[in-house]
Structure formats: C-alpha cells, structure tokens
Write a protein that holds these residues in place. Structure first.
Motif, PDB file in Angstrom:
ATOM      1  N   THR A  45       0.809  -1.212   0.000  1.00 37.84           N
ATOM      2  CA  THR A  45       0.000   0.000   0.000  1.00 37.84           C
ATOM      3  C   THR A  45       0.845   1.267   0.000  1.00 37.84           C
ATOM      4  OG1 THR A  45      -1.737   1.190   1.179  1.00 37.84           O
ATOM      5  CG2 THR A  45      -0.167  -0.024   2.533  1.00 37.84           C
ATOM      6  N   ARG A  46       0.353   2.279  -0.668  1.00 35.54           N
ATOM      7  CA  ARG A  46       1.008   3.586  -0.637  1.00 35.54           C
ATOM      8  C   ARG A  46       0.444   4.467   0.479  1.00 35.54           C
ATOM      9  NH1 ARG A  46       0.278   3.549  -6.638  1.00 35.54           N
ATOM     10  NH2 ARG A  46       2.198   2.759  -7.543  1.00 35.54           N
ATOM     11  N   SER A  47      -0.412   3.898   1.304  1.00 31.23           N
ATOM     12  CA  SER A  47      -0.943   4.637   2.444  1.00 31.23           C
ATOM     13  C   SER A  47       0.201   5.169   3.300  1.00 31.23           C
ATOM     14  CB  SER A  47      -1.835   3.721   3.300  1.00 31.23           C
ATOM     15  OG  SER A  47      -2.156   4.331   4.534  1.00 31.23           O
ATOM     16  N   THR A  48       0.086   6.408   3.749  1.00 32.55           N
ATOM     17  CA  THR A  48       1.126   6.994   4.608  1.00 32.55           C
ATOM     18  C   THR A  48       0.997   6.522   6.057  1.00 32.55           C
ATOM     19  OG1 THR A  48      -0.249   8.963   4.926  1.00 32.55           O
ATOM     20  CG2 THR A  48       1.391   9.034   3.160  1.00 32.55           C
ATOM     21  N   THR A  49      -0.010   5.700   6.340  1.00 30.14           N
ATOM     22  CA  THR A  49      -0.138   5.084   7.669  1.00 30.14           C
ATOM     23  C   THR A  49      -0.002   3.565   7.542  1.00 30.14           C
ATOM     24  OG1 THR A  49      -2.572   5.075   7.453  1.00 30.14           O
ATOM     25  CG2 THR A  49      -1.561   6.936   8.614  1.00 30.14           C
ATOM     26  N   ALA A  50       0.912   3.142   6.681  1.00 29.40           N
ATOM     27  CA  ALA A  50       1.105   1.715   6.429  1.00 29.40           C
ATOM     28  C   ALA A  50       1.492   0.968   7.698  1.00 29.40           C
ATOM     29  CB  ALA A  50       2.182   1.511   5.370  1.00 29.40           C
ATOM     30  N   ALA A  51       1.033  -0.278   7.785  1.00 30.96           N
ATOM     31  CA  ALA A  51       1.303  -1.123   8.948  1.00 30.96           C
ATOM     32  C   ALA A  51       2.751  -1.598   8.955  1.00 30.96           C
ATOM     33  CB  ALA A  51       0.362  -2.322   8.942  1.00 30.96           C
ATOM     34  N   ALA A  52       3.160  -2.124  10.119  1.00 35.02           N
ATOM     35  CA  ALA A  52       4.539  -2.575  10.299  1.00 35.02           C
ATOM     36  C   ALA A  52       4.923  -3.666   9.307  1.00 35.02           C
ATOM     37  CB  ALA A  52       4.729  -3.077  11.729  1.00 35.02           C
ATOM     38  N   CYS A  53       3.991  -4.555   8.979  1.00 37.28           N
ATOM     39  CA  CYS A  53       4.329  -5.648   8.058  1.00 37.28           C
ATOM     40  C   CYS A  53       4.675  -5.120   6.672  1.00 37.28           C
ATOM     41  CB  CYS A  53       3.188  -6.664   7.991  1.00 37.28           C
ATOM     42  SG  CYS A  53       1.577  -5.983   7.524  1.00 37.28           S
TER      43      CYS A  53
END
Length: 387
Positions: A45-53
């Motif tokens: 994902t390019r989300s700026t709140t991407a998860a640790a994985c």
C-alpha cells in the motif's frame, strides 16, 4: 479443481491454526514455507499510515535477497501501534525463522484485522511454535485462515505448458480501494523465472488486476500482493508465465469484488476508446466506486446517467458526442439518449454480474474494473465491526 482439493505447487507447504487472536476461535495464524529459496515480487500500500508488516516487507524487498517463508495473522492489523508494533512484527519473523530453521530476513510478514491494537504476542508466539507440525500441501486451510470479513476463501490457479503451476490465494471484502494491490494476495509458483523480469512486470500486472478493484473507496493500511517462485519445476517461457500470473491475479481480483461486504452482485465496468490505459482504468474504477451507481445496481435501476457522471469526474478525457454506454449488452446512450425498454434492462440487471460497457470516444486504449453493489448489509457490517 475446487478450493478444497487444491494443492500448492511443488516445494511449498502451508499450515494454519487458531492461536486465539480472533475472539471467534477460528483459524487466525498461518504460514507458507518453500523448500528452496524463492525469487519474488512485492507491491504494498502507498498509504502513509502503512502497517509494520508492509514497512518491513518493503525494506526486505529493497535488499533483493531470496525469501523462504511468509507468516500471516488475521484479526489484528498491527497498524498504528508505534514502535512496539514494529518490534512485535520483527519478532514474529524471527520466531518463525527459528522454528523453521530459516533466516529471519527470508521471512515475510502480513497482518490483517482491526487497526490500533497491539498483537497478543504470547498467543502469537505460542502458535508459531506449533505451525511446523501442521505443514502440508493443501491450499484451503491457509486461504481460510487469512480471512477477516470474507464470506468464503479465494483461490485461483493455472498450469503452464511445462507442467509448472501457479496457485494464488487472496483475502479481502471491505476497506478495498487499493493503491498498489489489494488486501492480501499471495501467488506461489514452482516455475523458474528471472527475478528482474518478474519485478519489472509485476507493477503493470498489479495495476490491471488489484488496482482495478474497489468495494468502498477506502485503501487499507495493510494491503499487499506477493508472488514467490521457487524454480522446482524448471525453466518456463517468461511470457507464458507472466500471462498465466496475470490470469490468476485477475481471477482473484474479481473474487474479491464479488465478495465485497454486503455484496449481492459483481459490478464490472469495461472501458474502451480511451486515450491511455491509465485513463481507461481511472474511468472504470470511478464508476465502480460511485455509491450512486452501486446503489442503482443493487436496485436493478438502469440509471445510465450515473455512469456519465462518474466518467466525467474520473479525470479521463471524453468526447461526449461519441461517448457510448451499454448495460448488460443493451445500448442506452450513443452521444444522445437511445430508446430502450427500461423494464427489460432492469430485468437483465437482476443477475450475479452486471456489466456496463463504456466507449469514451477519444482513443484506442481500454481497461476494466470490478466492484460490487451497495446494500444495507454493508452498513450493518461496518457499524458493528468492533462492537
């Protein structure tokens, strides 16, 4: 072959068990391991709140080394959990690497579920110790263990002319409007392919498959797609392999759209006559994410004006005097409204799949996107998601 009888390609084994992450008691911890190092490609994902994985996998990907295993937990996204979440994610890779006798840098991680909760690491680590004893060739246990609000497991497969195979699994039902891939999609193959070729082709394949899916307009913090190939079946024609891989991922993408939260129908929008593939995909996906069009599809309402609206705001170039729209193969607009039997079109929409065909009238490029109808059940599912 049904999902219940599907086996992973040679050299791959998987395991799944209930570690106690999900309150339901269903399977929620799983892994896949290859007997040999794998070349691989990744999209996150390019989300700026991407998860640790996602963050860790992206770092491992940049190093370019081979991988041997993937571990997935469901029921907890381990997103927005700060440095402790990052440490927990790394500890999971290290723990699985230890029990499998695999370098931790060759272990990828994936988490899905509720955002903002730390993982119950005692349960996760205890489950990881038990995973090796459950390893086997069956795909269904793994495909089932990665689910969250999915109503059914999602698998697809292809066999190449050499006998090499590709088996894909995916999960996804809500929070689906990807900007790279979608939810989770994992493709495993025993083909021998060049990593550079695979990585060069993968972004385009992802764009035409998972980036063409939308359920509700929300992009997850944990989205990722992976393809791993261990070479156990020998060399294959690269073009044949990439074509088969795209076919498998397209199948999975359509399954995700059809299983959207509360969905009763698959919505397909086929766009032709576009200036570029990117614009064709933008127009198609904008139609699929429109709550107005999705609601019309749910009610069997042939309101083609909602297609015109969505195409017009998509950013794609349009020549409205040459624009055409058809619903379930029935022309309704060609530069101007066409006469049609509304009752007939409505009846044709009462089907498992509703197809809109749109020609933008400005070029020769085309693209296709998939979504689902919008039902009251979607609201119920998400109103009760954490309560």
């Amino acid at each position: 072959m049904t999902a219940s009888g599907l086996k992973f390609p040679q050299g791959f084994r998987a395991a799944a068990l209930a570690a106690g992450i999900k309150p339901s008691g269903r399977t929620d911890l799983s892994c896949v391991v290859s007997d040999a190092p794998c070349v691989w490609a990744f999209a996150g994902t390019r989300s700026t709140t991407a998860a640790a994985c996602v963050t860790r996998n992206r770092e491992v990907y940049a190093q370019g080394g081979p991988v041997r295993a993937l571990v997935v937990n469901a029921g907890n996204a381990n997103a927005a959990t700060g440095q402790q979440g990052a440490r927990d994610n790394a500890a999971i890779a290290q723990a699985l690497g230890r029990v499998l006798n695999v370098d931790a840098q060759a272990v990828l991680t994936a988490s899905t579920g509720i955002i903002g909760h730390l993982l119950p690491m005692d349960r996760v680590l205890g489950g990881l110790e038990r995973l090796p004893g459950a390893l086997g060739p069956d795909a269904l246990p793994f495909a089932s263990a990665i689910m969250t609000t999915d109503t059914r497991p999602k698998t697809a497969h292809a066999t190449l002319s050499t006998g090499a195979r590709i088996v894909g699994t995916a999960k996804g039902s809500g929070m689906i409007h990807p900007d790279m891939a979608t939810m989770f999609a994992f493709a495993l193959s025993d083909a021998q392919v060049d990593q550079a070729v695979l990585r060069a082709a993968f972004p385009g394949i992802v764009n035409r498959t998972f980036n063409a899916v939308t359920v509700d307009g929300d992009t997850s913090t944990n989205d990722m797609a992976l393809v791993l190939a261990n070479g156990q079946a020998g060399e294959v024609d690269p073009a044949e392999f990439l074509t088969a891989l795209e076919r498998v991922l397209r199948d999975l993408a359509r399954q995700i759209a059809a299983d959207g939260e509360g969905a009763t129908k698959l919505l397909t929008v086929q766009v032709t006559g576009a200036r570029s593939e990117a614009e064709a995909l933008a127009a198609a996906r904008t139609c699929c994410v429109s709550p107005l069009l999705k609601s019309a599809v749910h009610g069997n309402d042939p309101n083609w004006g909602r297609v015109i609206m969505a195409v017009g705001r998509s950013g794609a170039a349009v020549a409205i005097e040459r624009l055409t729209v058809a619903v379930q193969g029935i022309p309704v607009f060609a530069g101007k409204p066409l006469p049609y039997d509304a009752a007939q079109v409505s009846a044709s929409m009462n089907a498992p799949e509703v197809v809109f065909a749109v020609n933008l009238g400005v070029g020769n490029a085309e693209g296709e996107a998939w979504g689902c109808d919008l039902s009251a059940e979607y609201v119920r599912i998400n109103a009760d998601y954490t309560t």
